[in-house]
Design an enzyme around this catalytic site. Structure first.
Site, PDB file in Angstrom:
ATOM      1  N   ASP A  43      14.611  41.491  -8.950  1.00  0.00           N
ATOM      2  CA  ASP A  43      15.998  41.454  -8.400  1.00  0.00           C
ATOM      3  C   ASP A  43      15.685  41.353  -6.612  1.00  0.00           C
ATOM      4  O   ASP A  43      16.755  40.975  -6.273  1.00  0.00           O
ATOM      5  CB  ASP A  43      16.579  42.625  -8.602  1.00  0.00           C
ATOM      6  CG  ASP A  43      17.197  42.822  -9.992  1.00  0.00           C
ATOM      7  OD1 ASP A  43      17.640  41.823 -10.543  1.00  0.00           O
ATOM      8  OD2 ASP A  43      17.462  44.086 -10.615  1.00  0.00           O
ATOM      9  N   ARG A  64      21.471  50.402 -18.838  1.00  0.00           N
ATOM     10  CA  ARG A  64      21.273  51.105 -17.479  1.00  0.00           C
ATOM     11  C   ARG A  64      22.538  51.502 -17.081  1.00  0.00           C
ATOM     12  O   ARG A  64      23.074  51.258 -16.051  1.00  0.00           O
ATOM     13  CB  ARG A  64      20.648  49.932 -16.785  1.00  0.00           C
ATOM     14  CG  ARG A  64      19.535  48.956 -17.203  1.00  0.00           C
ATOM     15  CD  ARG A  64      18.345  49.851 -17.291  1.00  0.00           C
ATOM     16  NE  ARG A  64      17.456  48.957 -17.755  1.00  0.00           N
ATOM     17  CZ  ARG A  64      16.842  48.810 -19.056  1.00  0.00           C
ATOM     18  NH1 ARG A  64      17.732  49.426 -20.067  1.00  0.00           N
ATOM     19  NH2 ARG A  64      15.933  48.158 -19.269  1.00  0.00           N
ATOM     20  N   ARG A  73      18.960  40.716 -19.505  1.00  0.00           N
ATOM     21  CA  ARG A  73      17.611  40.762 -19.475  1.00  0.00           C
ATOM     22  C   ARG A  73      17.095  41.906 -20.075  1.00  0.00           C
ATOM     23  O   ARG A  73      16.004  42.004 -20.730  1.00  0.00           O
ATOM     24  CB  ARG A  73      16.948  40.488 -18.163  1.00  0.00           C
ATOM     25  CG  ARG A  73      16.903  41.108 -17.030  1.00  0.00           C
ATOM     26  CD  ARG A  73      15.848  41.035 -16.571  1.00  0.00           C
ATOM     27  NE  ARG A  73      16.167  39.902 -15.272  1.00  0.00           N
ATOM     28  CZ  ARG A  73      16.642  40.062 -13.953  1.00  0.00           C
ATOM     29  NH1 ARG A  73      16.828  41.390 -13.485  1.00  0.00           N
ATOM     30  NH2 ARG A  73      16.870  39.199 -13.154  1.00  0.00           N
ATOM     31  N   ASP A  74      17.624  43.085 -19.448  1.00  0.00           N
ATOM     32  CA  ASP A  74      17.093  44.367 -19.851  1.00  0.00           C
ATOM     33  C   ASP A  74      17.261  44.799 -21.236  1.00  0.00           C
ATOM     34  O   ASP A  74      16.611  45.141 -22.087  1.00  0.00           O
ATOM     35  CB  ASP A  74      17.962  45.489 -19.069  1.00  0.00           C
ATOM     36  CG  ASP A  74      17.609  45.398 -17.671  1.00  0.00           C
ATOM     37  OD1 ASP A  74      16.468  44.997 -17.174  1.00  0.00           O
ATOM     38  OD2 ASP A  74      18.409  45.765 -16.805  1.00  0.00           O
ATOM     39  N   LYS A 123      10.220  51.113  -5.141  1.00  0.00           N
ATOM     40  CA  LYS A 123      10.736  50.286  -5.993  1.00  0.00           C
ATOM     41  C   LYS A 123      10.060  48.838  -5.912  1.00  0.00           C
ATOM     42  O   LYS A 123       8.671  48.704  -5.908  1.00  0.00           O
ATOM     43  CB  LYS A 123      12.131  50.053  -5.782  1.00  0.00           C
ATOM     44  CG  LYS A 123      13.029  51.368  -6.492  1.00  0.00           C
ATOM     45  CD  LYS A 123      14.390  50.889  -6.498  1.00  0.00           C
ATOM     46  CE  LYS A 123      14.911  50.228  -7.938  1.00  0.00           C
ATOM     47  NZ  LYS A 123      16.127  49.694  -8.104  1.00  0.00           N
ATOM     48  N   GLY A 170      12.900  49.286 -18.288  1.00  0.00           N
ATOM     49  CA  GLY A 170      12.195  48.466 -19.275  1.00  0.00           C
ATOM     50  C   GLY A 170      10.719  49.433 -19.524  1.00  0.00           C
ATOM     51  O   GLY A 170       9.959  48.759 -20.045  1.00  0.00           O
ATOM     52  N   ARG A 209      26.938  50.132 -13.512  1.00  0.00           N
ATOM     53  CA  ARG A 209      26.577  49.057 -14.332  1.00  0.00           C
ATOM     54  C   ARG A 209      26.939  49.218 -15.860  1.00  0.00           C
ATOM     55  O   ARG A 209      26.157  49.874 -16.492  1.00  0.00           O
ATOM     56  CB  ARG A 209      24.858  49.215 -14.263  1.00  0.00           C
ATOM     57  CG  ARG A 209      24.323  48.565 -13.176  1.00  0.00           C
ATOM     58  CD  ARG A 209      22.947  48.335 -13.515  1.00  0.00           C
ATOM     59  NE  ARG A 209      21.972  47.744 -12.399  1.00  0.00           N
ATOM     60  CZ  ARG A 209      20.860  47.593 -12.345  1.00  0.00           C
ATOM     61  NH1 ARG A 209      20.248  47.422 -13.471  1.00  0.00           N
ATOM     62  NH2 ARG A 209      20.319  47.244 -11.340  1.00  0.00           N
TER      63      ARG A 209
HETATM   64  C1  GLC Z   1      15.750  46.877 -12.640  1.00  0.00           C
HETATM   65  C2  GLC Z   1      16.816  46.006 -13.194  1.00  0.00           C
HETATM   66  C3  GLC Z   1      15.905  44.930 -14.075  1.00  0.00           C
HETATM   67  C4  GLC Z   1      15.050  44.185 -13.083  1.00  0.00           C
HETATM   68  C5  GLC Z   1      13.976  45.165 -12.327  1.00  0.00           C
HETATM   69  C6  GLC Z   1      13.231  44.465 -11.440  1.00  0.00           C
HETATM   70  O1  GLC Z   1      14.874  47.577 -13.482  1.00  0.00           O
HETATM   71  O2  GLC Z   1      17.278  46.787 -14.451  1.00  0.00           O
HETATM   72  O3  GLC Z   1      16.933  44.035 -14.477  1.00  0.00           O
HETATM   73  O4  GLC Z   1      14.373  43.196 -13.902  1.00  0.00           O
HETATM   74  O5  GLC Z   1      14.967  46.130 -11.834  1.00  0.00           O
HETATM   75  O6  GLC Z   1      13.709  44.237 -10.115  1.00  0.00           O
END
Ligand code: GLC
Length: 797
Positions: A488, A347, A363-364, A631, A705, A357
């Protein structure tokens, strides 16, 4: 409205109207040397890190869009006119200026025609090199002789540090020193300081890049931006280009740039071609070596072919032919290409991610490998090793792993408040996927250090990941949310609990049990089984809300995603993960999928939650910070679309799984690109939902993702080609109207030609499998029966 089309044969997206609603980008290079390039030649270049190795300047989100970039200006000495090869920055009227951009795999070609001069630039990074190569061609299509000058333009960061370059001007404007040395420009910063190759993160050290012309004479140069542009001018009308004459300025201090003037005297029909080489290192050394490498255009064209070959051979590992052209081109080229790019840059590098970043978000990046295991198995294993060495000995993870500054065993573990609850649970998706793809069971036994201290086998790392969550259970026996789970915006804290992670944990325990059995560790398998029973009990008692699954409990018991809530009544993740983790029974599956369809599905994809948070205090949920429908606040979060598809497919609903796929496939919107706005060949992080006035507009292309899970869902759950240790399991779930389709796949060096027949027009169900003329029982194609090349006929019914 459309701005371009797919050229599937060449694996290119062709933009024939350059006035796209947003910049439509592509990537060049590798994780060592990367470039972002737009359809108008905007963008930037960096070495290893978009933040700390940035040497081309990019002020983000500014107007005009995506400027500056890698420009080629043309000046006509007789007509006293000038233009740029890319439509922007000069921006000649499109009635007189024809322009085509071809974004391909690791290269971009921009070509134009104006006043009977055609020009073309193909930008790429030769394999293994730390420099860009631009193949430039200019042709006189006129019946008269034409007298032209071509000017290159790149704008340098004054320090190899994106942030410093843009904000620390009192310093960076004094340390840049750009000098032309014959046909090579040297862009130096802090040139009197030594280079510190072992300390990449030290921004104050001597560094150089070069820009060279190979195969053409150079008549002049400018390395001072202000001298080139002239006061109060813009990239649209630099004084030097307007006058057709370089000033031979020297960029010492202030703002450096790379301008060479190449005179072109062209007889009618004559074409001239030459190269621009731009990359890391000093003019005298790396610059000269690059010119020696590429002393002819033919060599560059050969290198370009090799780049195409490299990418295409990776993409060839999986291909599909179905009645849906958009499905095919997404799976054959753009999804895997997107997965590979995302895997490279996590990212960190795009026109949105500006290096802030830096490195690989834990996790990504762990999820990202799921899209690459069958395309680049060795690099995937390396990446997994790196990510496993970013796990700390508590079982949690570093939030970010920086490949250019990562020292396993010596990293500082996060503080208790910094952990996210889901980070290492993604390993249970990624690690087995790699092992199943490669067949390398021994990977589980490989010893890998923890980031802070100690080491363990991969199997041991997985156990610690589970322990991390088991040691952090809340009052309902569900995993604590910690700083955040996948979402997040859900800051549930140490005592709040997440049902989504409970389902992930359940999936982890089942997977761990299977691995333990495989490794003949019965005690471990028994342990996982017992823990799973407890987790399941707690889910049964506390996670069901009556009609669907809850999303979370706050520390004081406040529920998220419940009928009791006015806002954020229902969240997608727990519904679909209840199915993916194998928890929900048939009745529950039907119930939750119905709720998802009714409350969360839209024409453009499935919302992450609904209704949006408007009145809820931001201390309760961070999603309130965002406008409704965007989002995490009831937007269509594309990362999750693959999960919705998987859940429908697991429940046997092929038509619905396919409908979700179509809604999120970027190509679906090629003809209505003015609505979606982003690249029709790229997935985006999120799409504005019906709660936003920009319903249907997508944002944040490439790095999310979304590509990985969409690709995974389509290949493993719609087409149902599932690598398992013993071979390939076939379990498709398709739209009923697909009567015939086929897949070609390389699996552990064997080629599979799989033809599907669906005479009864079912959505799911394998009636028979024929392997090289022999009928098999069940849904498995065992490894030991596979030959080098295999013809497989699947009859559904
Ligand atoms: C963004 C972040 C990811 C997170 C997602 C949902 O894509 O990079 O780590 O899981 O937002 O909040």
């Amino acid at each position: 409205m459309r701005f371009g089309y797919f050229d599937n044969k060449r694996r290119e997206y062709v933009i024939d109207n350059p006035a796209t609603p947003r910049s439509w980008t592509n990537y060049l290079g590798s994780t060592a040397f990367g470039s972002v390039i737009t359809n108008n030649a905007g963008g930037y270049t960096f070495y290893k890190s978009a933040a700390q190795g940035r040497f081309l300047r990019m002020p983000f989100n500014s107007v005009p869009m995506d400027q500056p970039g890698r420009y080629l200006y043309l000046h006509d000495h007789d007509q006293k006119d000038f233009w740029s090869n890319s439509w922007q920055p000069v921006g000649k009227p499109l009635s007189a200026f024809k322009n085509i951009c071809r974004h391909g795999t690791g290269y971009t070609t921009i070509a134009s025609e104006y006043k009977k001069i055609s020009s073309e630039a193909t930008y790429f990074v030769p394999n293994g090199k730390n420099y860009e190569c631009w193949i430039v061609k200019v042709k006189n299509e006129d019946t008269k002789h034409r007298q032209l000058s071509l000017f290159t333009y790149v704008e340098y960061a004054s320090n190899w540090n994106a942030q410093d370059d843009l904000i620390n001007l009192q310093y960076t404007q004094y340390i840049v020193n750009v000098q032309a040395k014959g046909n090579i420009i040297d862009h130096g910063t802090n040139i009197n300081l030594p280079e510190l190759p072992d300390n990449f993160e030290e921004k104050d050290q001597g560094r150089h890049t070069f820009l060279a012309i190979s195969g053409a004479l150079v008549k002049g140069h400018d390395t001072d931006r202000e001298a080139f542009l002239g006061p109060y001018r813009t990239y649209a009308n630099p004084i030097v280009v307007e006058e057709g004459q370089c000033r031979n300025s020297s960029g010492v201090g202030d703002n450096g740039c790379g301008v060479f003037q190449v005179p072109l005297s062209l007889a009618p029909g004559e074409e001239k071609s030459f190269l621009v080489l731009m990359g890391v290192g000093a003019a005298d050394k790396e610059g000269k070596a690059a010119v020696a490498d590429f002393d002819t255009v033919e060599k560059a064209e050969q290198a370009l072919e090799e780049v195409k070959q490299t990418w295409h051979s990776q993409l060839n590992n999986f291909s599909v032919d179905t009645p849906d052209e958009d499905f095919n081109n997404f799976l054959n080229t753009w999804a895997p290409y997107n997965c590979l790019i995302t895997n490279s840059w996590s990212r960190a590098a795009s026109l949105i991610y500006n290096g802030e970043r830096d490195g690989l978000g834990y996790r990504d990046s762990v999820q990202d490998v799921m899209g690459t295991a069958h395309l680049i198995p060795e690099a995937t294993r390396e990446r997994l090793r790196l990510m496993l060495s970013g796990q700390v000995s508590t079982g949690g993870a570093l939030p970010v792993v920086k490949p250019f500054a990562h020292y396993p065993g010596k990293m500082q573990a996060p503080s208790a408040e910094e952990y996210r609850s889901d980070d290492c649970l993604w390993l249970f998706n990624a690690v087995p996927l790699y092992v199943q793809e490669s067949g390398e069971v021994d990977f589980y036994k490989e010893v890998i250090p923890y980031a802070d201290q100690g080491e363990d086998t991969v199997f041991g790392h997985l156990r610690r990941a589970i322990m991390f969550n088991l040691e952090r259970l809340g009052q309902h026996g569900l995993p604590c949310g910690l700083l955040a789970d996948w979402n997040d915006c859900l800051e549930l804290g140490q005592a709040g609990e997440t049902t989504f992670v409970a389902f992930q944990l359940r999936h982890a325990l089942i997977t761990y049990q299977e691995i333990a059995e495989l490794l003949a560790a019965p005690e471990e398998a028994a342990w996982a089984k017992t823990e799973l029973e407890k987790v399941d009990q707690n889910i049964a008692e506390n996670a069901w809300d009556g009609e669907w699954f809850l999303r979370a409990y706050r520390h004081d018991g406040l529920k998220f995603g419940s009928q009791e809530n006015e806002e954020g009544k229902i969240f997608l993740n727990p519904q679909v993960w209840s199915i993916i983790s194998g928890y929900a029974d048939a009745q529950q599956q039907e119930k939750v999928l119905k709720q998802v369809r009714e409350q969360l599905a839209t024409d453009f994809g499935v919302m992450v939650c609904a209704p949006p948070f408007v009145k809820t205090d931001y201390t309760v949920v961070r999603a309130t910070l965002m406008n409704p429908g965007m989002k995490e606040n009831a937007g269509i979060f594309n990362h999750t679309q693959g999960w919705a598809i998987m859940a429908e497919a697991l429940a046997g609903n092929g038509d619905q799984a396919y409908a979700y796929f179509k809604a999120t496939n970027p190509a679906t919107y090629n003809e209505s690109a003015e609505v979606r706005e982003c690249e029709p060949y790229v997935v985006c992080q999120s799409t504005h939902s019906k709660y936003s006035p920009k319903y249907g507009a997508s944002r944040l292309p490439w790095l999310s993702g979304a590509a990985t899970w969409l690709y995974y869902a389509a290949t493993q759950h719609i087409l149902g080609v599932q690598p398992v240790l013993e071979g390939i399991k076939i379990d498709p779930c398709i739209p009923a109207h697909w009567k015939e389709f086929s897949v070609q796949r390389i699996f552990r060096d064997k080629t599979l030609h799989i033809a599907y027949k669906n005479p009864e027009q079912v959505q799911k169900g394998v009636k028979s499998i024929e392997l090289n003329g022999t009928t098999l029982q069940g849904q498995m194609i065992p490894m030991e029966l596979l030959q080098d090349t295999n013809n497989i006929i699947i009859t559904l019914g």
